[in-house]
Design a protein around this motif. Structure first.
Motif, mmCIF file in Angstrom:
data_model
loop_
_atom_site.group_PDB
_atom_site.id
_atom_site.type_symbol
_atom_site.label_atom_id
_atom_site.label_comp_id
_atom_site.label_asym_id
_atom_site.label_seq_id
_atom_site.Cartn_x
_atom_site.Cartn_y
_atom_site.Cartn_z
ATOM 1 N N LYS A 178 0.819 -1.219 0.000
ATOM 2 C CA LYS A 178 0.000 0.000 0.000
ATOM 3 C C LYS A 178 0.845 1.258 0.000
ATOM 4 O O LYS A 178 0.446 2.283 -0.522
ATOM 5 C CB LYS A 178 -0.961 -0.010 1.194
ATOM 6 N N ASP B 80 -5.036 -5.669 -0.247
ATOM 7 C CA ASP B 80 -5.403 -5.153 1.074
ATOM 8 C C ASP B 80 -6.886 -5.490 1.275
ATOM 9 O O ASP B 80 -7.718 -5.197 0.403
ATOM 10 C CB ASP B 80 -5.175 -3.632 1.074
ATOM 11 N N SER B 81 -7.223 -6.099 2.417
ATOM 12 C CA SER B 81 -8.556 -6.718 2.541
ATOM 13 C C SER B 81 -9.693 -5.699 2.362
ATOM 14 O O SER B 81 -10.712 -6.007 1.733
ATOM 15 C CB SER B 81 -8.688 -7.423 3.890
ATOM 16 N N GLU B 82 -9.501 -4.474 2.856
ATOM 17 C CA GLU B 82 -10.560 -3.458 2.744
ATOM 18 C C GLU B 82 -10.771 -3.071 1.278
ATOM 19 O O GLU B 82 -11.899 -2.939 0.812
ATOM 20 C CB GLU B 82 -10.182 -2.193 3.530
ATOM 21 N N ASN C 46 -2.213 2.637 9.814
ATOM 22 C CA ASN C 46 -2.582 1.720 8.735
ATOM 23 C C ASN C 46 -3.889 2.164 8.088
ATOM 24 O O ASN C 46 -4.010 2.211 6.863
ATOM 25 C CB ASN C 46 -2.700 0.293 9.270
ATOM 26 N N GLU D 97 -4.624 3.581 4.436
ATOM 27 C CA GLU D 97 -5.648 2.932 3.595
ATOM 28 C C GLU D 97 -6.667 3.923 3.043
ATOM 29 O O GLU D 97 -7.228 3.712 1.968
ATOM 30 C CB GLU D 97 -6.352 1.834 4.401
HETATM 31 MG MG MG Z 1 -5.969 -3.541 5.323
#
Ligand code: MG
Ligand code: NAD
Length: 395
Positions: free
Chosen positions: A134, A159-161, A226, A230
């Motif tokens: 990221k 990135d999970s989001e 983080n 994000e």
């Molecule tokens: Mg994440």
């Protein structure tokens, strides 16, 4: 007639390179590939210093080429791979060269701005990217997304989001998106007050309750940097202004993020807290692959809670709004100052709360700079490193 159909493109294994194969994301990616080895062929694997694991991975996956960033490990890596056909190189330029080798998908899983040049090179070489790194998107977002458009490659978020948003975004209705909602677990210190945060140790900061990750991102999760990173990542990846990106605390990490549309519909992606799901999505895109991860257990009901973030406790979420409003070089300064501060915290030079103090002070001292190309990003990175390294801890 069925037998006249050319099925070969479907059957051909996908060629993959992994930058940062020895890290947390890299290892999960390899787990998935080994669960379905006939679907993939591995071209390049890279690591910074863990030559033993890199060699082991290369042999297991039958990789064509490996690169170790730190030259000091070249001879050892070469020895580990003696008698194989795997070619070996070392040095950071060799990682960038490795990224230019044509593959169907390159997994960008180096940590920090260190991954930026290789990702940009991969894009210019026409390689689609599964992006975990990221920080590269934060530092050079506009440059990366413009190049991705120019070279017509897929930029698939790991990135999970962002992966959840990617899965929930209706391409035909981008104009009808009201807002993106990034969920945040709150990390290990969700309920701690500012006083309690003062004495947080490295060991406490890297013990995340829901996710097992590398050290840097674990500290970032604890400071909420983080989530701030994000927000920037989402704004570039999905071309959204910061006021259309909200953050919601969701300690269970089950709803991985949401897209709200103007008609009131909210579409989200849910799943267990397991990075293998978003990585599998990117690996098999536009199809889906089976994972051995846990599926979500509804047998005892599900307790999903959401709450507004407290920006007084976690100033990173306040700072990032200003950073995005100011734009230009501020996201790069923000990222680099944080990288330096996290390093200093991990080296036990500064206290936990000094991280956000150093980031904010560095932003103040540096002001803003125009970013027109990659050289501008790196010049700003170098300047920021000096400033952020000099600020004394006060906590
Ligand atoms: Mg994440
Ligand atoms: P990690 O520290 O476990 O692994 C980092 C990898 O990068 C290693 O293979 C290391 O050898 C390599 N590397 C480190 N410094 C390097 C350098 N200077 N040059 C070349 N290679 C270098 O990190 P991670 O947790 O796997 O995270 C990787 C990236 O993915 C980060 O940007 C992180 O924010 C992002 N991410 C991670 C997770 C997670 O669950 N771990 C989730 C979402 C996003």
């Amino acid at each position: 007639m069925l037998y006249e159909l050319d099925l070969s493109p479907e059957l051909k294994p996908k060629s993959i390179s992994i930058l940062g194969s020895t890290g947390s994301v890299g290892k999960s990616t390899i787990d998935l590939i080994l669960s379905q080895p006939e679907s993939f062929e591995i071209n390049v694997l890279t690591a910074n210093s863990n030559y033993k694991l890199l060699a082991e991975q290369a042999i297991k996956l039958n990789a064509q080429h490996v690169v170790i960033g730190n030259d000091n490990y070249y001879a050892k890596l070469k020895k580990e791979l003696a008698g194989t056909n795997i070619s070996v190189a070392s040095g950071y330029q060799a990682i960038i060269d490795g990224a230019s080798i044509k593959v169907d998908l390159l997994i960008s899983a180096i940590v920090g701005i260190a991954g930026l040049k290789a990702s940009m090179q991969a894009i210019k070489s026409g390689n689609s990217i599964a992006l975990a790194n990221k920080e590269s998107m934060v530092c050079a977002g506009r440059l990366m997304t413009n190049e991705a458009k120019k070279y017509n490659i897929d930029l698939l978020p790991i990135d999970s989001e962002h992966n959840a948003i990617f899965q929930s975004l209706e391409k035909a209705n981008i104009e009808s998106v009201k807002r993106l909602i990034l969920t945040a677990s709150g990390g290990p210190f969700l309920r701690q007050n500012r006083d309690e945060l003062k004495d947080i140790t490295v060991e406490q900061a890297i013990a995340h309750p829901n996710w097992s990750m590398g050290r840097k991102i674990s500290v970032d999760s604890a400071t909420m940097m983080n989530k701030a990173l994000e927000v920037i990542e989402a704004s570039y990846l999905f071309d959204m202004k910061q006021d259309k990106i909200d953050v919601l605390m969701h300690p269970q990490s089950i709803v991985h993020s949401c897209v709200e549309y103007i008609d009131g519909s909210i579409i989200s992606q849910m799943g267990a807290s397991d990075m293998r799901t978003p990585i599998a999505y990117a690996l098999s895109y536009p199809n889906r692959m089976k994972t051995s991860g846990n599926s979500l257990d509804f047998s005892n009901g599900l307790n999903l809670t959401f709450e507004q973030p407290d920006i007084n406790r976690f100033p990173a979420l306040r700072i990032v709004r200003e950073v995005l409003k100011n734009g230009q070089g501020q996201p790069t300064i923000f990222n680099t100052a944080n990288e330096i501060a996290v390093d200093r915290f991990l080296n036990k030079e500064i206290a936990f709360l000094d991280i956000e103090m150093i980031v904010e002070k560095t932003l103040d001292i540096m002001g803003n700079k125009q970013i027109n190309n990659l050289d501008d990003v790196y010049n700003l990175d170098i300047e920021t490193r000096v400033i952020a390294s000099e600020i004394k801890g006060i906590n």
